[in-house]
Design an enzyme around this catalytic site. Structure first.
Site, PDB file in Angstrom:
ATOM      1  N   ALA A  13      90.410  36.205  24.275  1.00  0.00           N
ATOM      2  CA  ALA A  13      90.273  36.890  25.563  1.00  0.00           C
ATOM      3  C   ALA A  13      90.761  38.327  25.454  1.00  0.00           C
ATOM      4  O   ALA A  13      91.557  38.798  26.261  1.00  0.00           O
ATOM      5  CB  ALA A  13      91.053  36.146  26.646  1.00  0.00           C
ATOM      6  N   GLY A  14      90.287  39.027  24.454  1.00  0.00           N
ATOM      7  CA  GLY A  14      90.715  40.408  24.249  1.00  0.00           C
ATOM      8  C   GLY A  14      89.769  41.414  24.847  1.00  0.00           C
ATOM      9  O   GLY A  14      89.056  41.117  25.812  1.00  0.00           O
ATOM     10  N   GLY A  17      86.021  39.985  24.117  1.00  0.00           N
ATOM     11  CA  GLY A  17      85.730  38.679  24.709  1.00  0.00           C
ATOM     12  C   GLY A  17      85.747  38.679  26.227  1.00  0.00           C
ATOM     13  O   GLY A  17      84.804  38.185  26.858  1.00  0.00           O
ATOM     14  N   PRO A 115      92.063  43.054  12.328  1.00  0.00           N
ATOM     15  CA  PRO A 115      92.720  44.326  11.999  1.00  0.00           C
ATOM     16  C   PRO A 115      92.597  44.640  10.512  1.00  0.00           C
ATOM     17  O   PRO A 115      92.236  43.772   9.721  1.00  0.00           O
ATOM     18  CB  PRO A 115      94.188  44.062  12.372  1.00  0.00           C
ATOM     19  CG  PRO A 115      94.357  42.592  12.253  1.00  0.00           C
ATOM     20  CD  PRO A 115      93.031  41.974  12.576  1.00  0.00           C
ATOM     21  N   ARG A 284      65.565  65.264  17.294  1.00  0.00           N
ATOM     22  CA  ARG A 284      65.897  64.399  16.159  1.00  0.00           C
ATOM     23  C   ARG A 284      67.400  64.277  15.974  1.00  0.00           C
ATOM     24  O   ARG A 284      67.899  63.297  15.456  1.00  0.00           O
ATOM     25  CB  ARG A 284      65.263  64.955  14.874  1.00  0.00           C
ATOM     26  CG  ARG A 284      63.753  64.895  14.892  1.00  0.00           C
ATOM     27  CD  ARG A 284      63.190  65.720  13.769  1.00  0.00           C
ATOM     28  NE  ARG A 284      63.629  67.118  13.858  1.00  0.00           N
ATOM     29  CZ  ARG A 284      63.341  68.047  12.954  1.00  0.00           C
ATOM     30  NH1 ARG A 284      62.648  67.734  11.900  1.00  0.00           N
ATOM     31  NH2 ARG A 284      63.771  69.281  13.115  1.00  0.00           N
ATOM     32  N   GLN A 291      80.823  66.848  19.970  1.00  0.00           N
ATOM     33  CA  GLN A 291      81.932  67.630  20.486  1.00  0.00           C
ATOM     34  C   GLN A 291      83.009  67.791  19.431  1.00  0.00           C
ATOM     35  O   GLN A 291      83.631  66.811  19.025  1.00  0.00           O
ATOM     36  CB  GLN A 291      82.545  66.894  21.669  1.00  0.00           C
ATOM     37  CG  GLN A 291      82.125  67.467  22.996  1.00  0.00           C
ATOM     38  CD  GLN A 291      82.766  66.682  24.116  1.00  0.00           C
ATOM     39  OE1 GLN A 291      83.953  66.361  24.084  1.00  0.00           O
ATOM     40  NE2 GLN A 291      81.970  66.359  25.109  1.00  0.00           N
ATOM     41  N   CYS A 300      88.401  51.701  16.196  1.00  0.00           N
ATOM     42  CA  CYS A 300      87.172  51.198  15.574  1.00  0.00           C
ATOM     43  C   CYS A 300      86.650  52.041  14.429  1.00  0.00           C
ATOM     44  O   CYS A 300      86.328  51.528  13.367  1.00  0.00           O
ATOM     45  CB  CYS A 300      86.091  51.074  16.626  1.00  0.00           C
ATOM     46  SG  CYS A 300      86.621  50.069  18.003  1.00  0.00           S
TER      47      CYS A 300
END
Ligand code: UGA
Length: 489
Positions: A13-14, A17, A115, A284, A291, A300
């Site tokens: 439940a993170g 999820g 992790p 393209r 930025q 991530c």
């Protein structure tokens, strides 16, 4: 056998999820969705009005699916807006009853953490899949015949195969299909990303059973996602695509940051924002993720780049591995260069000076302090022994900022000089330099941001105008800052 799903279980439940389950339940009122986690506190929180994660619109979706309470805002001309409450059958349950939920499920999404390993072989670059292994063992023991097991967590390529092997080991008599269905939601926009996804990616074995299982999962998403946006491929391609997507996004940022370094050294008025604007008009290339700034943070990008590079290295593709790793190397250099620039602008020494840091979150719109670039920059600046480093962030809790900084390995005397403030004025008062490290819209300044629609984040290109006596706080968007102070109090 395969058919239509009636019960779905999310294991974990993170951040992935919880919201995914909520949106799937919301759009599939006929399916029972159970989210299970061993962490009782987290489940308790999911069952309250204070969800463990803060995402725009999440509580509304959870209320509808979990409690059956649908809020609808009605706007009639000439009347104040009213909120109408409707009821529906609740179909979303958060609990710690892992075994029950797995036993009942037609589809099981594995959404546990992976992790980066911190010790042993592959430490610092290989993903630790032990949580997936243990979740899979539980699934293997309790799932019913024909259940579809979906890997949702971001995993190294080949993990679906590992899951399949574990399932076969425990239940050699039963055929389970293992699918890959990576998540593409970003922090701060999770619900929006789930409600209107660019694509849903489903990877399966290209066998009849595999394709059938993919079709069942496709139906679940089909409740709200147009068919053309649902991409089905083989399992390995799907796993690889997730890592490549994040690596390529990060690569764009590193590329534009490399350009910002060149603009800066060139002088001559070359402006990275102009370059970004100009190249983004090329269909393209596109205009997103161009930025320049102090580098990308978050949990991530770095992890997935390391993951992809690790795979390349294992395949003896050293040039390929180095190619991907250069994206990270560039990111590191960008933030270090930022700190160096600050010191250089202050005549090579921070002694006796105060440095103000505006923004600590890894990006705007979140209260997430983990993996923030700010902590690296602050560490580099602290090494120079300034009189004080004052930090203000409109979204992050002071205690969490403190915790992150304490993990950075500073000496007690360096730590002592760091102050976390809840008032921006106090933060910038008498500072020799103001460093804007998160692109909060409130920090957008006329001079600093050079135009309202442009990047508010302190790009390296900004550092100069922002440092030392060149900084003129009156040029910043004082109104926005006032608002910000009010929000915070
Ligand atoms: C990222 C991806 O954007 C998601 O698609 C993906 O699903 C997710 O990782 C994941 O794998 O779970 P996230 O890390 O939440 O999402 O945040 P991003 O919006 O991608 O921002 C990452 C970092 O890049 C931030 O520090 C941000 O400030 C920085 N950034 C972003 C830039 O420096 N420049 C840009 O142009 C865009």
């Amino acid at each position: 056998g395969f058919g239509v799903a009636r019960s779905i279980c999310f294991v974990g439940a993170g951040f992935v999820g919880g919201p995914t389950a909520a949106v799937i339940a919301y759009h599939n009122p006929h399916i029972q969705v159970n989210v299970v986690d061993l962490n009782e506190e987290r489940i308790k929180s999911w069952n309250s009005a204070h969800l463990p994660i803060h995402e725009d619109g999440l509580l509304k979706v959870v209320r509808a699916a979990r409690d059956g309470t649908v809020e609808k805002t009605i706007a009639l001309p000439g009347l104040p807006r009213a909120i109408e409450l409707k009821q529906r059958q609740p179909n979303l349950v958060f609990s710690t009853r892992v075994v029950d939920a797995i036993e009942e499920a037609d589809i099981i999404f594995i959404c546990v953490n992976t992790p980066t390993k911190t010790h042993g072989i592959g430490a610092g670059s290989m993903a630790d899949v032990s949580a997936i292994e243990s979740a899979t063992r539980t699934v293997a023991k309790h799932a019913k015949q024909g259940a579809i097991v979906v890997e949702k967590s971001t995993v190294p390529c080949g993990t679906a195969q590992m899951i399949q092997d574990i399932l076969r080991y425990y239940r050699p008599d039963v055929e389970f299909e293992v699918l890959s269905n990576p998540e593409f939601l970003a922090e701060g926009t999770a619900v929006e990303n789930l409600m209107h996804p660019d694509r849903i990616l489903i990877g399966s074995a290209q066998t009849l059973a595999g394709l059938r299982a993919a079709a069942v999962v496709k139906d679940v998403y089909g409740a709200w996602v147009p068919a053309a946006r649902i991409v089905t491929v083989n399992t390995f391609s799907s796993e690889l695509a997730k890592l490549v997507a994040n690596t390529m996004l990060a690569q764009r940022i590193s590329s534009i940051n490399a350009v910002s370094a060149m603009c800066e050294e060139l002088g001559l008025g070359a402006d990275v924002e102009d370059v970004s604007l100009a190249i983004g008009k090329d269909a393209r290339l596109g205009s997103n993720f161009l930025q320049a700034g102090v580098g990308f943070g978050g949990s991530c990008f770095e992890k997935d780049i390391l993951n992809l590079a690790y795979l390349a290295r294992e395949l003896h593709l050293d040039v390929v591995a180095d190619y991907w790793l250069a994206v990270l190397r560039m990111n590191e250099d960008q933030r270090q260069r930022f700190a160096r620039n600050v010191v250089r602008e202050l005549n090579g020494s921070l002694r006796g000076k105060k440095i103000a840091i505006l923004g600590f979150a890894f990006k705007d719109g979140t209260n997430d302090t983990r993996n923030s670039i700010a902590v690296h920059v602050i560490k580099d600046l602290a090494m120079e022994m300034p009189r004080e480093i004052a930090i203000f962030d409109p979204g992050c809790a002071s205690a969490e900022i403190r915790e992150e900084i304490e993990k950075a390995g500073l000496t007690p005397s360096q730590l002592e000089r760091i102050k976390i403030l809840t008032n921006w004025r106090e933060c910038v008062q008498e500072a020799s330099a103001v460093c804007i490290l998160t692109q909060w819209k409130q920090f957008r300044g006329r001079k600093l941001g050079s135009g309202n629609k442009k990047a508010p984040k302190l790009a390296i290109a900004w550092a100069k105008s922002c440092v030392a006596d060149k900084v003129d706080i009156s040029e910043m968007d004082i109104l926005a800052l006032e608002e910000l102070a009010r929000d915070k109090s």
